[in-house]
Scaffold this motif. Structure first.
Motif, PDB file in Angstrom:
ATOM      1  N   THR A 108     -19.713  51.563  24.674  1.00  0.00           N
ATOM      2  CA  THR A 108     -19.722  50.151  24.281  1.00  0.00           C
ATOM      3  C   THR A 108     -20.840  49.373  24.954  1.00  0.00           C
ATOM      4  OG1 THR A 108     -17.328  50.201  23.936  1.00  0.00           O
ATOM      5  CG2 THR A 108     -18.347  48.036  24.171  1.00  0.00           C
ATOM      6  N   GLY A 109     -21.031  49.584  26.266  1.00  0.00           N
ATOM      7  CA  GLY A 109     -22.073  48.861  26.970  1.00  0.00           C
ATOM      8  C   GLY A 109     -23.454  49.188  26.434  1.00  0.00           C
ATOM      9  N   ASP A 145     -13.144  37.838  22.744  1.00  0.00           N
ATOM     10  CA  ASP A 145     -13.937  39.044  22.775  1.00  0.00           C
ATOM     11  C   ASP A 145     -13.047  40.209  23.212  1.00  0.00           C
ATOM     12  OD1 ASP A 145     -16.362  40.645  22.876  1.00  0.00           O
ATOM     13  OD2 ASP A 145     -16.355  40.334  25.028  1.00  0.00           O
ATOM     14  N   LEU A 146     -13.421  41.421  22.814  1.00  0.00           N
ATOM     15  CA  LEU A 146     -12.598  42.590  23.093  1.00  0.00           C
ATOM     16  C   LEU A 146     -13.143  43.485  24.195  1.00  0.00           C
ATOM     17  CD1 LEU A 146     -11.761  43.614  19.437  1.00  0.00           C
ATOM     18  CD2 LEU A 146     -10.361  42.295  21.011  1.00  0.00           C
ATOM     19  N   GLY A 147     -14.188  43.042  24.887  1.00  0.00           N
ATOM     20  CA  GLY A 147     -14.681  43.845  25.987  1.00  0.00           C
ATOM     21  C   GLY A 147     -16.184  43.889  26.121  1.00  0.00           C
ATOM     22  N   ALA A 148     -16.898  43.263  25.201  1.00  0.00           N
ATOM     23  CA  ALA A 148     -18.354  43.268  25.301  1.00  0.00           C
ATOM     24  C   ALA A 148     -18.848  42.366  26.425  1.00  0.00           C
ATOM     25  CB  ALA A 148     -18.975  42.827  23.972  1.00  0.00           C
ATOM     26  N   VAL A 226      -8.012  33.707  18.052  1.00  0.00           N
ATOM     27  CA  VAL A 226      -7.671  33.568  19.464  1.00  0.00           C
ATOM     28  C   VAL A 226      -8.860  34.030  20.286  1.00  0.00           C
ATOM     29  CG1 VAL A 226      -6.169  34.357  21.340  1.00  0.00           C
ATOM     30  CG2 VAL A 226      -5.193  33.798  19.105  1.00  0.00           C
ATOM     31  N   VAL A 227      -9.269  33.183  21.245  1.00  0.00           N
ATOM     32  CA  VAL A 227     -10.493  33.398  22.009  1.00  0.00           C
ATOM     33  C   VAL A 227     -10.156  33.656  23.474  1.00  0.00           C
ATOM     34  CG1 VAL A 227     -12.671  32.333  22.736  1.00  0.00           C
ATOM     35  CG2 VAL A 227     -11.773  31.901  20.431  1.00  0.00           C
ATOM     36  N   CYS A 228     -10.850  34.635  24.056  1.00  0.00           N
ATOM     37  CA  CYS A 228     -10.700  34.940  25.476  1.00  0.00           C
ATOM     38  C   CYS A 228     -11.939  35.697  25.921  1.00  0.00           C
ATOM     39  CB  CYS A 228      -9.446  35.776  25.739  1.00  0.00           C
ATOM     40  SG  CYS A 228      -9.416  37.341  24.840  1.00  0.00           S
ATOM     41  N   ASP A 229     -12.071  35.918  27.221  1.00  0.00           N
ATOM     42  CA  ASP A 229     -13.188  36.750  27.671  1.00  0.00           C
ATOM     43  C   ASP A 229     -12.859  38.209  27.416  1.00  0.00           C
ATOM     44  OD1 ASP A 229     -11.837  37.956  29.984  1.00  0.00           O
ATOM     45  OD2 ASP A 229     -12.120  36.048  31.013  1.00  0.00           O
ATOM     46  N   GLY A 230     -13.875  39.067  27.531  1.00  0.00           N
ATOM     47  CA  GLY A 230     -13.699  40.474  27.191  1.00  0.00           C
ATOM     48  C   GLY A 230     -12.798  41.232  28.123  1.00  0.00           C
ATOM     49  N   PHE A 231     -12.688  40.788  29.369  1.00  0.00           N
ATOM     50  CA  PHE A 231     -11.789  41.444  30.324  1.00  0.00           C
ATOM     51  C   PHE A 231     -10.348  41.308  29.857  1.00  0.00           C
ATOM     52  CE2 PHE A 231      -9.181  41.552  34.157  1.00  0.00           C
ATOM     53  CZ  PHE A 231      -9.676  42.665  34.826  1.00  0.00           C
ATOM     54  N   VAL A 232      -9.958  40.081  29.539  1.00  0.00           N
ATOM     55  CA  VAL A 232      -8.595  39.816  29.074  1.00  0.00           C
ATOM     56  C   VAL A 232      -8.370  40.433  27.695  1.00  0.00           C
ATOM     57  CG1 VAL A 232      -6.986  37.991  28.381  1.00  0.00           C
ATOM     58  CG2 VAL A 232      -8.368  37.724  30.446  1.00  0.00           C
ATOM     59  N   LEU A 236      -5.520  43.144  26.569  1.00  0.00           N
ATOM     60  CA  LEU A 236      -4.526  42.774  25.553  1.00  0.00           C
ATOM     61  C   LEU A 236      -4.538  43.773  24.407  1.00  0.00           C
ATOM     62  CD1 LEU A 236      -2.486  40.854  24.264  1.00  0.00           C
ATOM     63  CD2 LEU A 236      -4.411  39.517  23.385  1.00  0.00           C
ATOM     64  N   LEU A 237      -5.725  44.146  23.935  1.00  0.00           N
ATOM     65  CA  LEU A 237      -5.818  45.081  22.810  1.00  0.00           C
ATOM     66  C   LEU A 237      -5.212  46.431  23.160  1.00  0.00           C
ATOM     67  CD1 LEU A 237      -6.976  45.717  19.961  1.00  0.00           C
ATOM     68  CD2 LEU A 237      -9.055  46.490  21.130  1.00  0.00           C
TER      69      LEU A 237
END
Length: 356
Positions: A108-109, A145-148, A226-232, A236-237
């Motif tokens: 991903t990175g 975001d999901l982790g980017a 729903v919006v959050c930073d990639g860490f959260v 969650l996912l």
């Protein structure tokens, strides 16, 4: 677009081409208008394609890319050390107009770094965000975001909200409800980044901002975005996928404990299979990178054939909706938010300042 062309990074993911090639060819057979470009070590890809019968080679192209980016490889090495990697060349197919989208199950990175370098971000966007749909009690909800981006200043969270709203509109949602994921719904709850992002969103009159939302509200369908930073978002996912699998497994185990339970289970088994299909993470696999000047979809590295096919379908859907152009046409209107931090004492109390 009647004939989407999808470039596939065939060497990425935990299972590599031995999973990705059959999945891609199956998707090709199921979608008569689809064209695929398999990118990777051409001799191996040709062997794997030859093992499948009935392949329409008129809609399939193989592009050689001798280098592979490992799942644990640092993004800097992918950027500088592997100019002929399957991931980079698949992205270049999009940049050069030879494909409409790229799908990768790789690192991903590295995918984020290469996508930003090869395709560039849209004007007004600092970093792309990964978005996917999650099942709820109502319609699916877009989460990003999901982790980017594991650390996000408030301005980026604001950008994510705008992009998520545009993406939801492209799926037919009218005035999509936008919310910030938080530890409570009260205005005093949350960290400084979330509070400051809320202030920015409150000033965006054309966004249907609903305020804070908690995790249970997400699954009740209380928001469309729903919006959050990639860490959260990544936690969650992954937690959601694990919980769905655990619930189905526990219910199945209950119906096997006794003769009576098995009799009842035989009656409700069709409903259980429907539930398992509805909650199956594979059908929701495929996270779009919003904010790029091109379409990129990230598949789970551990996705099997069904999951990877879902990622290809996600890319084709983004092509159909011309998502980057929709974002481009809307972003300039939204992405000049006011910065009202100085007017809110409780936000800046304790020396907190907006992140840059």
């Amino acid at each position: 677009m009647s004939a989407p062309i999808i470039a596939i990074d065939a060497m990425g993911g935990d299972f590599g081409p031995h999973c990705i090639v059959p999945a891609s060819l199956s998707c090709l057979a199921e979608s008569p208008s689809l064209h695929l470009v398999l990118v990777g070590q051409s001799s191996l890809l040709e062997q794997l394609v030859a093992q499948q019968s009935g392949v329409d080679r008129s809609r399939l192209k193989i592009v050689d890319a001798p280098e592979i980016i490992g799942m644990a490889e640092r993004p800097a090495q992918a950027l500088r050390g592997k100019p002929r990697s399957s991931m980079r060349i698949a992205l270049e197919q999009v940049r050069d107009g030879k494909a409409n989208a790229c799908v990768s199950a790789g690192n991903t990175g590295a995918l984020m770094a290469l996508a930003r370098q090869v395709l560039r971000t849209l004007p007004g966007i600092d970093r792309p965000a990964m978005v996917t749909a999650l099942p709820t009690q109502a319609d699916p909800c877009l989460l990003l975001d999901l982790g980017a981006n594991v650390d996000c200043p408030p301005e980026q969270l604001f950008q994510f909200a705008v992009m998520g709203a545009v993406a939801a509109e492209s799926l037919g949602r009218q005035q999509p409800r936008v919310a910030l994921l938080n530890v409570g719904t009260e205005e005093i709850k949350g960290n400084q980044q979330v509070k400051q992002a809320a202030l920015l969103l409150q000033q965006a009159a054309d966004l249907n901002y609903q305020g804070f939302i908690e995790g249970d509200g997400l699954y009740r369908g209380e928001a469309d975005v729903v919006v959050c930073d990639g860490f959260v978002g990544n936690i969650l996912l992954k937690s959601s996928e694990g919980l769905a699998g655990m619930l189905v497994a526990r219910v199945e185990a209950l119906f096997k404990r006794s003769l009576g339970a098995r009799i009842v289970g035989a009656v409700v088994l069709p409903l259980l299979r429907r539930l398992r299909a509805d909650l199956n993470p594979a059908q929701y696999n495929g996270a779009s990178f919003l904010g790029l000047q091109g379409i990129v979809v990230k598949s789970h590295g551990s996705a099997g054939a069904d999951g990877f096919k879902a990622a290809i379908r996600r890319a084709a859907q983004d092509v159909e909706h011309d998502l980057p152009e929709q974002l481009r046409s809307r972003l300039g209107h939204f992405l000049r938010p006011p910065h009202p931090y100085d007017d809110v004492d409780d936000v800046t109390a304790g020396g907190g300042q907006p992140s840059n």
